[in-house]
Design a protein around this motif. Structure first.
Motif, mmCIF file in Angstrom:
data_model
loop_
_atom_site.group_PDB
_atom_site.id
_atom_site.type_symbol
_atom_site.label_atom_id
_atom_site.label_comp_id
_atom_site.label_asym_id
_atom_site.label_seq_id
_atom_site.Cartn_x
_atom_site.Cartn_y
_atom_site.Cartn_z
ATOM 1 N N LYS A 78 0.833 -1.214 0.000
ATOM 2 C CA LYS A 78 0.000 0.000 0.000
ATOM 3 C C LYS A 78 0.867 1.263 0.000
ATOM 4 N N LYS A 79 1.938 1.275 0.811
ATOM 5 C CA LYS A 79 2.841 2.433 0.869
ATOM 6 C C LYS A 79 3.415 2.749 -0.508
ATOM 7 N N ILE A 80 3.816 1.695 -1.242
ATOM 8 C CA ILE A 80 4.391 1.878 -2.583
ATOM 9 C C ILE A 80 3.303 2.268 -3.571
ATOM 10 N N HIS A 81 2.142 1.623 -3.447
ATOM 11 C CA HIS A 81 1.028 1.845 -4.372
ATOM 12 C C HIS A 81 0.540 3.291 -4.323
ATOM 13 N N ILE A 82 0.473 3.856 -3.125
ATOM 14 C CA ILE A 82 -0.020 5.225 -2.965
ATOM 15 C C ILE A 82 0.884 6.237 -3.667
ATOM 16 N N THR A 83 2.194 5.983 -3.655
ATOM 17 C CA THR A 83 3.122 6.914 -4.322
ATOM 18 C C THR A 83 2.922 6.915 -5.841
ATOM 19 N N ARG A 84 2.429 5.791 -6.393
ATOM 20 C CA ARG A 84 2.221 5.694 -7.845
ATOM 21 C C ARG A 84 0.807 6.086 -8.253
ATOM 22 N N PHE A 85 -0.130 5.805 -7.374
ATOM 23 C CA PHE A 85 -1.532 6.112 -7.669
ATOM 24 C C PHE A 85 -2.129 6.915 -6.522
ATOM 25 N N PRO A 86 -1.661 8.159 -6.318
ATOM 26 C CA PRO A 86 -2.118 8.961 -5.168
ATOM 27 C C PRO A 86 -3.611 9.257 -5.194
ATOM 28 N N TYR A 87 -4.214 9.260 -6.380
ATOM 29 C CA TYR A 87 -5.644 9.554 -6.488
ATOM 30 C C TYR A 87 -6.496 8.436 -5.907
#
Length: 407
Positions: free
Chosen positions: A386-395
């Motif tokens: 999730k931490k990595i995913h949020i940086t790529r898909f902040p929306y």
């Protein structure tokens, strides 16, 4: 203990040494591993020979007396194969074969043979063939002893060296061809990795036979080949996995081993691109093994070896301690005041406290086979992905919050 198998299995004798760099305990552990490798290759160990040396004999690896002892035993028992625990140089291999008059292998040759058996895809087969050719090239002379003319003079000038050189050229040409083929496959695989888009990539790494493929099957609900043998999986497998509401790519990689042949480190660098390009590593460890900490150190060393100079080899890592169902420890009676408590006496709870502190809680203790604590595993992996995913898909951040509130 390894189970007895049918009489058609090849009987084998193992040879190891105790040196300044490798004490008696280490030597025994390496020979245990070599026996498991032999079993994986289809052999059965009849006897082990160990000699204490200051350093290995440059001509015959072990002393002449011990070599005579090995020769007497294999002649009496009609053993046709002897395997040494360390890599033998070409001269040692040639000298030992002459003295023992049987098939002599070293640890490197044995591992290459297992890899050749296990390789399924054309990519893996090409990598193994390249490693075998690189191993074979300096050892060609022992294959042409019937043509060599060592003494020279009238009547003793023959085609021996010419034959050797011809064969060396064939091997060199083969190596060149295989490298070109690998380069082409590498570029194709690189395109495949790029086509996966921005999805988070998670790679399973670890020592061989720690349960990576079993864990892969449980989490991804796939059917990757898994077996209680060393190097059961050689081919890289990638599966899409979804934990809660986040998808990511999970990769199962080839297992590592101590004394990994240099030829394999080189030829498998391309396979380990999956490790280098992963966003998150799941370092799987067999906690039931008495020396699992050495296994962890070996994996970390190989990872640093395959990392290009100037590139940071450290990645976000979760330590996954597997096989808790098989974990055992030596107990001490409460009134025993003489026995000094060591790591052999650590309980599972002791190890948990130790590693939780060391990894800042980025570790989990599970049994992939028995499916114990898998929910804890999924939770910690979800949080890191999730931490990595949020940086790529902040929306998508509000979706995570909404999802967690509903959960």
């Amino acid at each position: 203990m390894i189970e007895k198998r049918d009489s058609n299995i090849e009987n084998v004798v193992l040879v190891g040494v105790i040196t300044k760099e490798q004490n008696e305990e280490k030597s025994k552990e390496y020979l245990d591993e070599l026996e498991f490798l032999t079993y994986t290759a289809g052999g059965e160990v009849v006897k082990r020979f160990v000699q204490k040396l200051e350093y290995p004999n440059p001509k015959t690896f072990i002393g002449s007396g011990k070599l005579d002892e090995v020769r007497s035993f294999i002649q009496d028992k009609e053993i046709k194969t002897v395997i040494f625990d360390d890599e033998l140089n070409p001269a040692q291999l040639r000298n030992i074969e002459k003295l023992l008059d049987c098939k002599v292998l070293d640890r490197t040759n044995l591992i290459l043979d297992i890899f050749a058996q296990r390789a399924e895809t054309s990519y893996a087969r090409t990598q193994v063939e390249l490693a075998q050719c690189q191993y074979l090239l300096p050892r060609l002379t022992r294959m042409w002893t019937h043509l060599e003319r060592q003494k020279g003079g009238i009547g003793l000038r023959g085609p021996g060296e010419t034959e050797i050189e011809t064969d060396r050229r064939i091997i060199r040409d083969k190596i060149s061809l295989l490298k070109k083929r690998l380069k082409k496959i590498d570029s194709q695989m690189s395109i495949q990795r790029k086509n996966r888009g921005k999805m988070v990539r998670v790679a399973l790494i670890g020592y061989t036979n720690v349960g990576k493929s079993t864990l892969m099957n449980v989490i991804s609900k796939s059917e990757v080949f898994a077996e209680n043998k060393l190097f059961a999986t050689l081919d890289t497998t990638v599966r899409k996995v979804v934990i809660r509401n986040i998808p990511f790519l999970l990769t199962d990689t080839v297992g590592f081993i101590r004394k990994l042949p240099t030829q394999l480190v080189e030829s498998f660098k391309s396979t380990l691109d999956e490790v280098r390009e992963a966003d998150l590593l799941l370092h799987v460890v067999d906690i039931s093994h008495s020396n699992f900490e050495d296994h962890i150190a070996s994996v970390n060393n190989i990872i640093s070896e395959i990392t290009p100079q100037g590139e940071d080899s450290s990645k976000p890592t979760i330590m996954v301690f597997n096989k808790i169902d098989a974990f055992k420890h030596e107990s001490i009676e409460e009134d025993d005041l003489t026995t000094e408590r060591s790591k052999e006496h650590y309980t599972l709870e002791d190890w948990k406290k130790s590693w939780y502190a060391k990894m800042e809680n980025k570790c989990v203790f599970i049994s992939a086979l028995k499916k114990d604590n898998l929910e804890d595993f999924k939770k910690i992996v979800f949080e890191e992905v999730k931490k990595i995913h949020i940086t790529r898909f902040p929306y998508n951040d509000f979706l995570y919050q909404e999802y967690e509130e509903n959960v």
